[in-house]
Design an enzyme around this catalytic site. Sequence first.
Site, PDB file in Angstrom:
ATOM      1  N   GLY A  82     -16.059 -23.564  23.035  1.00 38.35           N
ATOM      2  CA  GLY A  82     -14.871 -23.222  23.791  1.00 38.35           C
ATOM      3  C   GLY A  82     -13.745 -22.795  22.861  1.00 38.35           C
ATOM      4  O   GLY A  82     -13.819 -22.948  21.638  1.00 38.35           O
ATOM      5  N   THR A  86     -10.354 -19.371  15.318  1.00 34.08           N
ATOM      6  CA  THR A  86      -9.821 -20.283  14.313  1.00 34.08           C
ATOM      7  C   THR A  86     -10.387 -19.913  12.960  1.00 34.08           C
ATOM      8  O   THR A  86     -11.259 -19.059  12.831  1.00 34.08           O
ATOM      9  CB  THR A  86     -10.123 -21.753  14.657  1.00 34.08           C
ATOM     10  OG1 THR A  86      -9.288 -22.610  13.863  1.00 34.08           O
ATOM     11  CG2 THR A  86     -11.587 -22.118  14.416  1.00 34.08           C
ATOM     12  N   ILE A 174      -9.854 -28.073  17.742  1.00 27.85           N
ATOM     13  CA  ILE A 174     -11.057 -28.602  18.390  1.00 27.85           C
ATOM     14  C   ILE A 174     -11.650 -27.525  19.277  1.00 27.85           C
ATOM     15  O   ILE A 174     -10.932 -26.856  20.028  1.00 27.85           O
ATOM     16  CB  ILE A 174     -10.728 -29.859  19.227  1.00 27.85           C
ATOM     17  CG1 ILE A 174     -10.287 -31.004  18.313  1.00 27.85           C
ATOM     18  CG2 ILE A 174     -11.922 -30.282  20.084  1.00 27.85           C
ATOM     19  CD1 ILE A 174      -9.799 -32.227  19.054  1.00 27.85           C
ATOM     20  N   GLY A 175     -12.950 -27.359  19.189  1.00 24.88           N
ATOM     21  CA  GLY A 175     -13.683 -26.468  20.077  1.00 24.88           C
ATOM     22  C   GLY A 175     -15.108 -26.968  20.189  1.00 24.88           C
ATOM     23  O   GLY A 175     -15.769 -27.175  19.158  1.00 24.88           O
ATOM     24  N   GLY A 187     -17.094 -28.927  17.170  1.00 24.46           N
ATOM     25  CA  GLY A 187     -16.286 -30.131  17.021  1.00 24.46           C
ATOM     26  C   GLY A 187     -14.867 -29.872  16.580  1.00 24.46           C
ATOM     27  O   GLY A 187     -14.101 -29.216  17.280  1.00 24.46           O
ATOM     28  N   CYS A 205      -5.962 -19.913  17.528  1.00 23.87           N
ATOM     29  CA  CYS A 205      -6.159 -20.431  18.883  1.00 23.87           C
ATOM     30  C   CYS A 205      -5.528 -19.531  19.946  1.00 23.87           C
ATOM     31  O   CYS A 205      -5.345 -19.956  21.094  1.00 23.87           O
ATOM     32  CB  CYS A 205      -5.620 -21.851  19.011  1.00 23.87           C
ATOM     33  SG  CYS A 205      -6.201 -22.960  17.722  1.00 23.87           S
TER      34      CYS A 205
END
Length: 250
Positions: A82, A86, A174-175, A187, A205
């Site tokens: 998701g 980044t 975080i993804g 992660g 992001c």
Amino acid sequence: MEISHQGICEARWLGVVEYDAAWQLQERLADEIAAGRRPPTLMLLEHPHVYTLGRRGQDENVLWDESTRRAKGVELRRVDRGGDVTYHGPGQLVGYPLMPLAQPGWSGGRLPQADYVGYVRRLEEMLIGALARLGVAAAQRPGLTGVWVLADVMGRCRRCNPAARPEPGKIASIGVKVDARGVSRHGFALNVATEDEYWAGIIPCGLGRVTMVNLADLQDPPPPMAIVREAVITAFAEVFGVRVARLEGI
């Protein structure tokens, strides 16, 4: 959140790993976890310079063209996590928790949204706890994913634009992905001492006004990566209620 294998999770330090190799390793280990042949595993590593564009990523958020990326030695990968774009690179602790998240009796398909979002929030909680151990106050921000250094703490940022200091800075991204068997992939990435110029090649992001911050911007000297790693492992064990076996390599 119940964790199988009698509450054991392996935390494996892998050193510097090329992004594609780490992605392939995630797939193999997740298969073993789903089949019950391996306990939940937290992969901890650093990557060479790479931009990753998630499922919601917009091409326009990658500012450097191919020739510039090649000159700077940075790869671009489109990935199945998701989130948007980044950066990963030296001086950043990357963590890939491979964990069976589905509840007993789950029939497969798509993990319930509440469980998925709850997992992300717990990763944030874990990183906030790790940063607290390292002497940095951080928090969640409503409506945003990741971990943020509080505005008053940003006043300690030695290289930040003074005009940006009243705003929180993002210190961890975080993804995640959860597969059809309920096993998590991808992660978090915690900025320890990354090279600032590489953040200029993207809109991190997809947030136009975000300031990315490192532990090295707030602490002189920054803690060694081994100390950061241990703080993350300790916080991970507490938040997810597991006993961690610390290992190196696979």
